[in-house]
Design an enzyme around this catalytic site. Structure first.
Site, PDB file in Angstrom:
ATOM      1  N   ASN A 153     -10.827  -3.050  -6.461  1.00 32.04           N
ATOM      2  CA  ASN A 153      -9.991  -2.053  -7.151  1.00 32.04           C
ATOM      3  C   ASN A 153     -10.530  -1.649  -8.532  1.00 32.04           C
ATOM      4  OD1 ASN A 153      -6.771  -3.205  -5.821  1.00 32.04           O
ATOM      5  ND2 ASN A 153      -8.125  -1.585  -5.096  1.00 32.04           N
ATOM      6  N   ASP A 186       0.841  -1.201   0.000  1.00 35.05           N
ATOM      7  CA  ASP A 186       0.000   0.000   0.000  1.00 35.05           C
ATOM      8  C   ASP A 186       0.876   1.252   0.000  1.00 35.05           C
ATOM      9  OD1 ASP A 186      -2.300   1.486   0.038  1.00 35.05           O
ATOM     10  OD2 ASP A 186      -2.698   1.215   2.171  1.00 35.05           O
TER      11      ASP A 186
HETATM   12  C1  FPP Z   1      -1.908   0.021  -3.459  1.00 38.07           C
HETATM   13  O1  FPP Z   1      -1.456   1.355  -3.382  1.00 38.07           O
HETATM   14  C2  FPP Z   1      -1.276  -0.691  -4.578  1.00 38.07           C
HETATM   15  C3  FPP Z   1      -1.929  -1.332  -5.591  1.00 38.07           C
HETATM   16  C4  FPP Z   1      -3.401  -1.395  -5.665  1.00 38.07           C
HETATM   17  C5  FPP Z   1      -1.206  -1.981  -6.715  1.00 38.07           C
HETATM   18  C6  FPP Z   1       0.022  -2.730  -6.337  1.00 38.07           C
HETATM   19  C7  FPP Z   1       0.666  -3.304  -7.524  1.00 38.07           C
HETATM   20  C8  FPP Z   1       2.004  -3.288  -7.778  1.00 38.07           C
HETATM   21  C9  FPP Z   1       3.008  -2.715  -6.878  1.00 38.07           C
HETATM   22  C10 FPP Z   1       2.493  -3.966  -9.024  1.00 38.07           C
HETATM   23  C11 FPP Z   1       2.660  -5.454  -8.788  1.00 38.07           C
HETATM   24  C12 FPP Z   1       3.105  -6.146 -10.017  1.00 38.07           C
HETATM   25  C13 FPP Z   1       2.895  -7.459 -10.315  1.00 38.07           C
HETATM   26  C14 FPP Z   1       3.368  -8.017 -11.591  1.00 38.07           C
HETATM   27  C15 FPP Z   1       2.191  -8.355  -9.412  1.00 38.07           C
HETATM   28  P1  FPP Z   1      -2.531   2.532  -3.461  1.00 38.07           P
HETATM   29  O2  FPP Z   1      -2.715   2.873  -4.895  1.00 38.07           O
HETATM   30  O3  FPP Z   1      -3.782   2.110  -2.759  1.00 38.07           O
HETATM   31  O4  FPP Z   1      -1.801   3.665  -2.692  1.00 38.07           O
HETATM   32  P2  FPP Z   1      -2.486   4.852  -1.834  1.00 38.07           P
HETATM   33  O5  FPP Z   1      -3.225   4.196  -0.702  1.00 38.07           O
HETATM   34  O6  FPP Z   1      -1.327   5.681  -1.390  1.00 38.07           O
HETATM   35  O7  FPP Z   1      -3.401   5.594  -2.780  1.00 38.07           O
END
Ligand code: FPP
Length: 261
Positions: free
Chosen positions: A85, A37
Site C-alpha cells: 500500500n 476493501d
Molecule cells: C481498502 O480499500 C482499505 C484500506 C487500504 C484501508 C483500510 C483501513 C481502515 C478502514 C481504517 C482502519 C483503522 C484502524 C485504526 C486499524 P481501498 O482503498 O482499496 O478501496 P478501493 O478498492 O475501492 O479503492
C-alpha cells in the site's frame, strides 16, 4: 457456550430474511480475518476523496470489533495496510497513517473496557513514529486483557512475513551448523513459530468486502484451510448484520481439512 450479551442486544433490528437465532454459539469461528476493501469506491460513488472512504470505514471497524467480541470470536484480524500500500499516492498514505494513530488513541480506552487486547502484525518499524507509538501504547495498555484479541495487520505482507521467518530459521541453522549440531528439518509447527502470528491460531473464516476475489498477500501461510466469505458490500457500509451473514454462512460449511467427513 453462550454469547457475551443477549442476542437481541447484539442484533437489535435484524433485517427480514435473516435469523440471528440461527447462530450457534458453539460454532462461532475462533479467528475471523477481514480484508476491508472498497473504501475508495465508496468515496468515489459519493464524489469524495479516497481518504473520506477510509474515514467512513472506521465506523465499520468499530461495529465489527464490537459484534465479533459480543458473539465470542477470540481473534479478529483486520487488514489495515499492506506492505504494497506504500505505492498509493503520498497524501493517501499520510492520511491513512494519521487515521490509524488518531483512531487508536481515540478507541483504546473503549477497547480496554471491553477487555479487548490490541496487537499488530507486519513490520511496524517502517511506520511513522506517531503511528507506531499509538499501536505500541494500545498494546501496552491492553496486553493483559483476556477478551478478544484484535490483530491489526499494518505494513503487513504474507510473502515478506514468510521470508522473515525463513531468514530467521536459516540464521539459526547456520549457527547450529557452526556449533556442530546435526541437521534437523523444520516442521510446520516450528516454521509457524517464526511467523508474526506465532501465538495466534489460523483464521477459520476470511471475509472480503467489495466483491473482489483475491487474497492480496494476506496471511498466505495461515489461510491454508480457512473458509472464505466474499460480499459485494463496500467496507464503509459493512455492519453487524453483514457480519452475521458471514457467520451464518460459515456455520453452514463442512470443514474437512483435506480429509473426509
Ligand atoms: C481498502 O480499500 C482499505 C484500506 C487500504 C484501508 C483500510 C483501513 C481502515 C478502514 C481504517 C482502519 C483503522 C484502524 C485504526 C486499524 P481501498 O482503498 O482499496 O478501496 P478501493 O478498492 O475501492 O479503492
Amino acid at each position: 457456550m453462550s454469547f457475551h450479551k443477549p442476542l437481541d442486544e447484539i442484533f437489535p433490528s435484524v433485517p427480514d430474511g435473516l435469523d440471528a437465532r440461527a447462530l450457534d454459539p458453539a460454532q462461532v469461528p475462533a479467528h475471523v480475518a477481514v480484508i476491508m476493501d472498497g473504501n475508495g469506491r465508496w468515496a468515489k460513488e459519493r464524489g469524495k476523496v479516497r481518504l473520506a472512504g477510509h474515514k467512513a470505514g472506521i465506523g465499520a471497524v468499530r461495529e465489527t470489533i464490537r459484534c465479533a467480541s459480543d458473539v465470542g470470536v477470540r481473534y479478529l484480524t483486520i487488514y489495515a495496510f499492506s506492505s504494497e500500500n506504500w505505492k498509493r499516492p503520498e497524501d493517501e498514505v499520510r492520511g491513512l497513517m494519521d487515521l490509524f494513530a488518531k483512531t487508536m488513541l481515540a478507541e483504546v480506552d473503549g477497547l480496554h473496557e471491553e477487555h479487548v487486547r490490541v496487537m499488530t502484525i507486519g513490520d511496524a518499524s517502517a511506520l511513522p513514529p506517531k503511528t507506531r507509538q499509538a499501536f505500541a501504547e494500545a498494546w501496552e495498555k491492553t496486553r493483559n486483557n483476556t477478551g478478544m484479541t484484535l490483530v491489526v495487520s499494518v505494513n503487513y505482507g504474507g510473502r515478506a512475513e514468510i521470508l522473515r521467518a525463513a531468514n530467521d530459521i536459516a540464521r539459526e541453522a547456520a549457527a547450529k551448523q557452526a556449533a556442530g549440531v546435526p541437521f534437523a528439518p523444520v516442521d510446520e509447527a516450528a516454521f509457524a513459530r517464526h511467523l508474526d502470528t506465532a501465538d495466534i491460531p489460523d483464521p477459520d473464516l476470511v471475509i472480503r468486502t467489495s466483491g473482489e476475489m483475491r487474497i492480496s498477500n494476506f496471511l498466505l501461510w495461515q489461510i491454508a484451510y480457512s473458509e472464505f466469505y466474499i460480499t459485494d458490500v463496500l467496507w464503509p457500509d459493512f455492519d453487524r448484520y453483514d457480519f452475521l451473514r458471514a457467520l451464518l454462512d460459515f456455520q453452514g460449511r463442512t470443514r474437512r481439512f483435506g480429509g473426509v467427513k
